[in-house]
Design a protein around this motif. Structure first.
Motif, short mmCIF file in Angstrom:
data_model
loop_
_atom_site.label_atom_id
_atom_site.label_comp_id
_atom_site.label_asym_id
_atom_site.label_seq_id
_atom_site.Cartn_x
_atom_site.Cartn_y
_atom_site.Cartn_z
N PRO A 166 0.75 -1.16 0.01
CA PRO A 166 -0.14 0.11 -0.03
C PRO A 166 0.79 1.45 0.20
O PRO A 166 0.18 2.37 -0.41
N SER A 167 2.11 1.27 0.33
CA SER A 167 2.97 2.19 0.52
C SER A 167 3.16 3.10 -0.90
O SER A 167 3.39 4.15 -1.24
N LEU A 168 3.05 1.96 -2.19
CA LEU A 168 3.50 2.46 -3.41
C LEU A 168 2.29 3.25 -3.82
O LEU A 168 2.17 3.93 -4.49
N VAL A 169 0.99 2.97 -3.49
CA VAL A 169 -0.05 3.69 -3.72
C VAL A 169 -0.22 5.18 -3.03
O VAL A 169 -0.52 6.15 -3.72
N ASP A 170 0.21 4.94 -1.78
CA ASP A 170 0.31 6.23 -0.82
C ASP A 170 1.35 7.16 -1.62
O ASP A 170 1.31 8.25 -1.51
N SER A 178 -3.54 11.02 -10.13
CA SER A 178 -5.03 11.08 -10.06
C SER A 178 -5.28 9.49 -9.63
O SER A 178 -4.23 8.80 -9.69
N LYS A 179 -6.54 9.27 -9.38
CA LYS A 179 -7.00 8.24 -8.96
C LYS A 179 -6.53 7.07 -10.30
O LYS A 179 -6.36 5.94 -10.20
N TRP A 180 -7.01 7.64 -11.57
CA TRP A 180 -6.77 6.82 -12.65
C TRP A 180 -5.50 6.33 -13.01
O TRP A 180 -5.15 5.53 -13.31
N THR A 181 -4.62 7.68 -12.90
CA THR A 181 -3.05 7.48 -13.17
C THR A 181 -2.47 6.44 -12.24
O THR A 181 -1.64 5.69 -12.73
N THR A 182 -2.86 6.41 -10.89
CA THR A 182 -2.52 5.47 -9.95
C THR A 182 -2.83 4.13 -10.21
O THR A 182 -1.71 3.42 -10.10
N PHE A 183 -3.93 3.78 -10.86
CA PHE A 183 -4.16 2.52 -11.02
C PHE A 183 -3.86 2.16 -12.45
O PHE A 183 -3.11 1.15 -12.38
N LYS A 184 -3.65 3.08 -13.14
CA LYS A 184 -2.84 2.61 -14.56
C LYS A 184 -1.38 2.46 -14.58
O LYS A 184 -0.86 1.63 -15.21
N ARG A 185 -0.71 3.15 -13.73
CA ARG A 185 0.81 3.21 -13.54
C ARG A 185 0.88 2.45 -12.61
O ARG A 185 2.32 2.19 -12.52
N ILE A 187 -1.25 0.37 -9.75
CA ILE A 187 -1.97 -0.74 -9.32
C ILE A 187 -2.00 -1.88 -10.24
O ILE A 187 -1.77 -2.97 -9.89
N PHE A 188 -2.44 -1.54 -11.35
CA PHE A 188 -2.80 -2.65 -12.56
C PHE A 188 -1.23 -3.14 -13.18
O PHE A 188 -1.30 -4.48 -13.12
N PRO A 189 -0.32 -2.53 -13.35
CA PRO A 189 1.02 -3.01 -13.65
C PRO A 189 1.32 -3.94 -12.54
O PRO A 189 2.20 -5.15 -12.97
N LEU A 190 1.44 -3.72 -11.51
CA LEU A 190 2.04 -4.42 -10.15
C LEU A 190 1.14 -5.94 -9.94
O LEU A 190 1.19 -6.54 -9.18
N THR A 191 -0.36 -5.86 -10.42
CA THR A 191 -1.09 -6.98 -10.48
C THR A 191 -1.46 -7.67 -11.70
O THR A 191 -2.41 -8.59 -11.99
N ILE A 266 6.93 -0.99 -12.40
CA ILE A 266 6.06 -0.12 -12.68
C ILE A 266 6.24 0.37 -14.02
O ILE A 266 7.42 1.15 -14.31
N LEU A 267 5.11 0.64 -14.74
CA LEU A 267 5.32 1.21 -16.07
C LEU A 267 5.11 2.62 -16.16
O LEU A 267 4.56 3.16 -15.33
#
Length: 267
Positions: A166-170, A178-185, A187-191, A266-267
């Protein structure tokens, strides 16, 4: 000594693989070179590349793709919400429980739900739309397939999300993303490994579906799995059925190779 002990424990595994994986594949390959009269031939392979079987192959991949795509679109948000829940293990168990029920029972349950006098049409009548033909359509086939495969897509994605630091998201949020950028760059690449595993688990069996094509789609959907069943159980042309199975195995191996590559960072 440790090496000898390790090799000893590998013996049951090697025997299992040889008897129940390698041997059946070799038998399928062997039967693919014989026609319905038991004569050695290459005609089965020539026949596979005719328009009928090529169209069937395309149809199988298309429906498998649709099933996998819709399953992923539902599974990822569900898995994400599960990781945020206080009772995530209990909720995950409730999602997995339906997968313990026999596939045939679930198929017959949906026949009742989507039937002319089923719950789905009763609901449509209540809201003023009226009775519709839901059963024996592409919609019913894809819907039921997505429902059946959903737990198998959710589980690997949930595990990947749950292990995400979670520290990476923080850190991404602190840097103004933004939340979308966080997800795209982030959360999604790491999962992505969880997504690949889920897609592999769903796409491969979806390629060879045959029971649902009969019970839910009413044979309106013809896949390679349906053709294999027909050749082995109806026409008794084991050679052609085995030939289709050979190409299906090749396709599955290629899919496993393509989805097995791990992507880190991370991409």
């Amino acid at each position: 000594m440790k090496s000898k002990s390790r090799n000893f424990y590998l013996i049951p595994y090697v025997i299992w693989i040889a008897l129940f994986v390698i041997t059946p594949i070799l038998l399928i390959l062997y039967y693919s070179f014989f026609d319905i009269d038991g004569q050695f031939t290459f005609e089965n392979y020539k026949k596979f590349f005719t328009p009928v079987y090529l169209k069937m192959t395309f149809s199988s991949f298309w429906y498998a793709f649709l099933i996998t795509m819709f399953t992923l679109l539902v599974a990822y948000p569900v898995a994400f919400l599960l990781t945020k829940s206080k009772h995530k293990q209990l909720l995950l168990l409730l999602i997995i429980l339906p997968s313990w029920i026999n596939l045939l029972l679930k198929a017959y349950a949906f026949i009742g739900i989507f039937g002319t006098y089923g719950a789905a049409n009763s609901f449509l009548e209540v809201i003023g739309i009226g009775t519709k033909q839901i059963l024996f359509t592409d919609f019913s086939f894809i819907f039921v397939s997505v429902y059946i495969f959903l737990p198998f897509m959710i589980l690997p994605i949930f595990n990947a999300l749950d292990e995400l630091n979670p520290s990476l998201v923080d850190a991404s949020n602190d840097l103004g993303a933004s939340k979308w950028t966080t997800f795209k760059r982030v959360i999604f690449p790491l999962t992505i490994d969880g997504v690949k595993s889920g897609c592999q688990i769903v796409f491969i069996p979806a390629l060879s579906l045959f029971m649902l094509t009969r019970l839910i789609a009413g044979n309106r959907v013809i896949t390679l799995g349906t053709a294999i069943e027909q050749h082995f159980l109806v026409t008794q042309d084991w050679g052609m059925g085995a030939t289709i199975a050979v190409f299906l195995i090749i396709a599955m191996v290629l899919i496993m190779i393509l989805t097995g590559k791990r992507k880190r960072g991370i991409l």
